[in-house]
Design a protein around this motif. Sequence first.
Motif, PDB file in Angstrom:
ATOM      1  N   ASN A  43       0.848  -1.184   0.000  1.00 52.68           N
ATOM      2  CA  ASN A  43       0.000   0.000   0.000  1.00 52.68           C
ATOM      3  C   ASN A  43       0.887   1.240   0.000  1.00 52.68           C
ATOM      4  O   ASN A  43       1.886   1.298   0.714  1.00 52.68           O
ATOM      5  CB  ASN A  43      -0.894   0.027   1.242  1.00 52.68           C
ATOM      6  CG  ASN A  43      -2.084  -0.882   1.116  1.00 52.68           C
ATOM      7  OD1 ASN A  43      -1.939  -2.043   0.758  1.00 52.68           O
ATOM      8  ND2 ASN A  43      -3.267  -0.370   1.408  1.00 52.68           N
ATOM      9  N   GLN A  55      -6.294   6.720   0.671  1.00 46.14           N
ATOM     10  CA  GLN A  55      -5.349   6.297   1.694  1.00 46.14           C
ATOM     11  C   GLN A  55      -4.448   7.451   2.068  1.00 46.14           C
ATOM     12  O   GLN A  55      -3.556   7.823   1.329  1.00 46.14           O
ATOM     13  CB  GLN A  55      -4.518   5.121   1.198  1.00 46.14           C
ATOM     14  CG  GLN A  55      -3.561   4.597   2.267  1.00 46.14           C
ATOM     15  CD  GLN A  55      -2.864   3.344   1.814  1.00 46.14           C
ATOM     16  OE1 GLN A  55      -3.478   2.477   1.246  1.00 46.14           O
ATOM     17  NE2 GLN A  55      -1.576   3.264   2.076  1.00 46.14           N
ATOM     18  N   SER A  58      -9.858   1.774   3.585  1.00 46.92           N
ATOM     19  CA  SER A  58      -9.762   3.079   2.957  1.00 46.92           C
ATOM     20  C   SER A  58     -10.074   4.184   3.953  1.00 46.92           C
ATOM     21  O   SER A  58     -10.803   3.997   4.930  1.00 46.92           O
ATOM     22  CB  SER A  58     -10.725   3.160   1.771  1.00 46.92           C
ATOM     23  OG  SER A  58     -10.738   4.450   1.209  1.00 46.92           O
ATOM     24  N   SER A  97      -8.906  -4.064   0.450  1.00 46.83           N
ATOM     25  CA  SER A  97      -8.186  -3.009   1.160  1.00 46.83           C
ATOM     26  C   SER A  97      -9.155  -2.122   1.920  1.00 46.83           C
ATOM     27  O   SER A  97     -10.288  -1.893   1.484  1.00 46.83           O
ATOM     28  CB  SER A  97      -7.383  -2.159   0.175  1.00 46.83           C
ATOM     29  OG  SER A  97      -6.700  -1.125   0.864  1.00 46.83           O
ATOM     30  N   SER A 117     -13.108  -6.795   8.526  1.00 44.55           N
ATOM     31  CA  SER A 117     -12.502  -5.473   8.408  1.00 44.55           C
ATOM     32  C   SER A 117     -12.476  -4.787   9.766  1.00 44.55           C
ATOM     33  O   SER A 117     -13.380  -4.959  10.587  1.00 44.55           O
ATOM     34  CB  SER A 117     -13.268  -4.611   7.386  1.00 44.55           C
ATOM     35  OG  SER A 117     -14.625  -4.478   7.769  1.00 44.55           O
ATOM     36  N   ILE A 129      -2.271   0.692  -4.753  1.00 46.44           N
ATOM     37  CA  ILE A 129      -1.751  -0.583  -4.286  1.00 46.44           C
ATOM     38  C   ILE A 129      -0.972  -1.183  -5.449  1.00 46.44           C
ATOM     39  O   ILE A 129      -1.488  -1.260  -6.567  1.00 46.44           O
ATOM     40  CB  ILE A 129      -2.878  -1.541  -3.862  1.00 46.44           C
ATOM     41  CG1 ILE A 129      -3.692  -0.930  -2.713  1.00 46.44           C
ATOM     42  CG2 ILE A 129      -2.314  -2.894  -3.449  1.00 46.44           C
ATOM     43  CD1 ILE A 129      -4.945  -1.713  -2.387  1.00 46.44           C
ATOM     44  N   CYS A 172      -7.723  -2.126   8.246  1.00 49.57           N
ATOM     45  CA  CYS A 172      -7.183  -3.429   7.880  1.00 49.57           C
ATOM     46  C   CYS A 172      -8.317  -4.358   7.465  1.00 49.57           C
ATOM     47  O   CYS A 172      -9.452  -4.233   7.949  1.00 49.57           O
ATOM     48  CB  CYS A 172      -6.427  -4.027   9.071  1.00 49.57           C
ATOM     49  SG  CYS A 172      -5.617  -5.596   8.743  1.00 49.57           S
ATOM     50  N   ARG A 223      -3.909  -1.396   5.689  1.00 52.80           N
ATOM     51  CA  ARG A 223      -3.410  -2.679   5.222  1.00 52.80           C
ATOM     52  C   ARG A 223      -4.407  -3.361   4.285  1.00 52.80           C
ATOM     53  O   ARG A 223      -5.612  -3.359   4.527  1.00 52.80           O
ATOM     54  CB  ARG A 223      -3.113  -3.604   6.403  1.00 52.80           C
ATOM     55  CG  ARG A 223      -1.960  -3.086   7.247  1.00 52.80           C
ATOM     56  CD  ARG A 223      -1.550  -4.078   8.312  1.00 52.80           C
ATOM     57  NE  ARG A 223      -0.437  -3.557   9.090  1.00 52.80           N
ATOM     58  CZ  ARG A 223       0.835  -3.711   8.757  1.00 52.80           C
ATOM     59  NH1 ARG A 223       1.144  -4.379   7.665  1.00 52.80           N
ATOM     60  NH2 ARG A 223       1.800  -3.215   9.510  1.00 52.80           N
ATOM     61  N   SER A 224      -3.846  -3.965   3.240  1.00 57.80           N
ATOM     62  CA  SER A 224      -4.627  -4.731   2.278  1.00 57.80           C
ATOM     63  C   SER A 224      -4.291  -6.205   2.433  1.00 57.80           C
ATOM     64  O   SER A 224      -3.368  -6.582   3.157  1.00 57.80           O
ATOM     65  CB  SER A 224      -4.316  -4.265   0.852  1.00 57.80           C
ATOM     66  OG  SER A 224      -4.557  -2.883   0.715  1.00 57.80           O
ATOM     67  N   CYS A 225      -5.027  -7.059   1.724  1.00 60.27           N
ATOM     68  CA  CYS A 225      -4.758  -8.488   1.813  1.00 60.27           C
ATOM     69  C   CYS A 225      -5.165  -9.189   0.526  1.00 60.27           C
ATOM     70  O   CYS A 225      -5.980  -8.682  -0.255  1.00 60.27           O
ATOM     71  CB  CYS A 225      -5.500  -9.110   3.001  1.00 60.27           C
ATOM     72  SG  CYS A 225      -7.289  -9.269   2.746  1.00 60.27           S
TER      73      CYS A 225
END
Length: 511
Positions: free
Chosen positions: A408, A434, A455, A453, A496, A414, A483, A440-442
């Motif tokens: 990120n 952001q 925001s 992600s 989330s 991203i 997250c 954090r994204s996944c």
Amino acid sequence: MENLMIGPKGLIKKQEFVRIIIQSMHALGYRKSAVCLEAESGILCKSVDFESLESHILNANWDDCIGALNKLKGLSDETRASALFIVLKQFLLECLSRGEDALALEVLRKQVAGLWMGKEKVHNLAVGLLFLKELGSNKIDNGIIQEFRKRMIIDLENVLPPPITLPERRLEHLVEMAVSAQVDNCTYHTSDAITLYEDHHCGRDHFPSETVQILTNHKNEVWFVQFSNNGKYLASSSCDCTAIIWKVLETGKVTQKHTLKSHQNPVSFVAWSPDDTMLLTCGNMEVLKLWDVETGICKHTYGNDGFIVTSCAWFPDSKRLVCGSSDPEKGIYMWDSEGNEIKAWKGVRMPKVSDIAVTPDGQHLISIFSDKEIHILNLQTNAERVISEQHSITSLSVSGDNKFFIVNLNSQEIHMWDVAGKWVKPRKYAGHMQQKYVIRSCFGGLNSRFIASGSEDSQVYVWNQLSSYPIEILSGHLMTVNCVSWNPRRPQMLASASDDQTVRIWGPNCF
């Protein structure tokens, strides 16, 4: 028959279609049915050219075999040479078995050497034949010779191109390609229930797009959330200086299991051990702690009060862990689960570490140094490569298949990078806001297919990896989403964490 086309679009030659069906029946063990289909259709699985070659080989008609290979049309010089090398190698072996050493030597010098197969390959063949001679190759009986010839026929099948031969298991390959293409084009792919009886399609109604539960047990902003590897637990951490272990019931409902209260400052990061028996917790102003998942008891505190850990990660054996510090003099430490230091990368020249990860196979250590540099260290070879981003990196996440990682950026993008292969241009995923220091994204879904992600605009964004534009924007949180985490065993469950002090569980609208 040869030019007769079948199929709704008229793209398939009937003769080719029947031929690969016959091949598939042989491969599946239905030999009688395959022979019957050959007789009824008048189409042979093996081409006339290859039938002729096979007959020459089994009857040791080597001159005819070589002549037939030289007459085959459409072969490249390289392919023809490879096929002739296979035939001549068998011929040499049989010469030696009959004691015809002079003939073998003549063929080796004049015919094999003239194929331009490379000096090393010809030399290795000569050495191998000499070794067989010393072992007494003239004692090879006829039964073994016949077996060698059958193996040689298989080698030729792998060298000669269609339509002389068919690629191995061609029908299965074509069907897998068709199914794979359907999966790749399935935007909301969350089900592995694939059948050949109908076209594959996953609808939005089975995608995590609705809030199914809101967890309100934290008393301040929730900064991190992560499902366990077996999908049976969820961990969250908060500005309220606690972390919570949740249990995911069979029904999909999430209930509290333990509240972890040993930290004196906000907890910003958690990491599950691969066997899910232990949990690591740390914070920007906190030390690293190891917890027993079953009891909720703190087993170890790593370092001292001056050792501030930014992030941590496990190795796949669940016995070793690594952590990074924003203090350059502290650097990166590797510990075991018993609290013993194994290795350290530190010193005055060591840049600060803002995030760290280990690939699931344990082969690569990925670190974010000085906000903009990505260092990928191969732990087996110690080879390292560096990727530089133009904007500050706020977080890092690795895919479950070890192939990719995402970062990120504070530029509201991203980027996805390759882990171990060639340098690649990053794929960019944009659309979310952001601005906060860490969002954090996944990866998630089957085969890490999706990227989710948080925001700054209080929404969750979800992309299919194949598209740079979000396929879903999930609304419900009231403040920044810090997250997200996808359940690795339930592709239809997403969690989330938000500054609104809640954790939301997302599921399909038919959940």
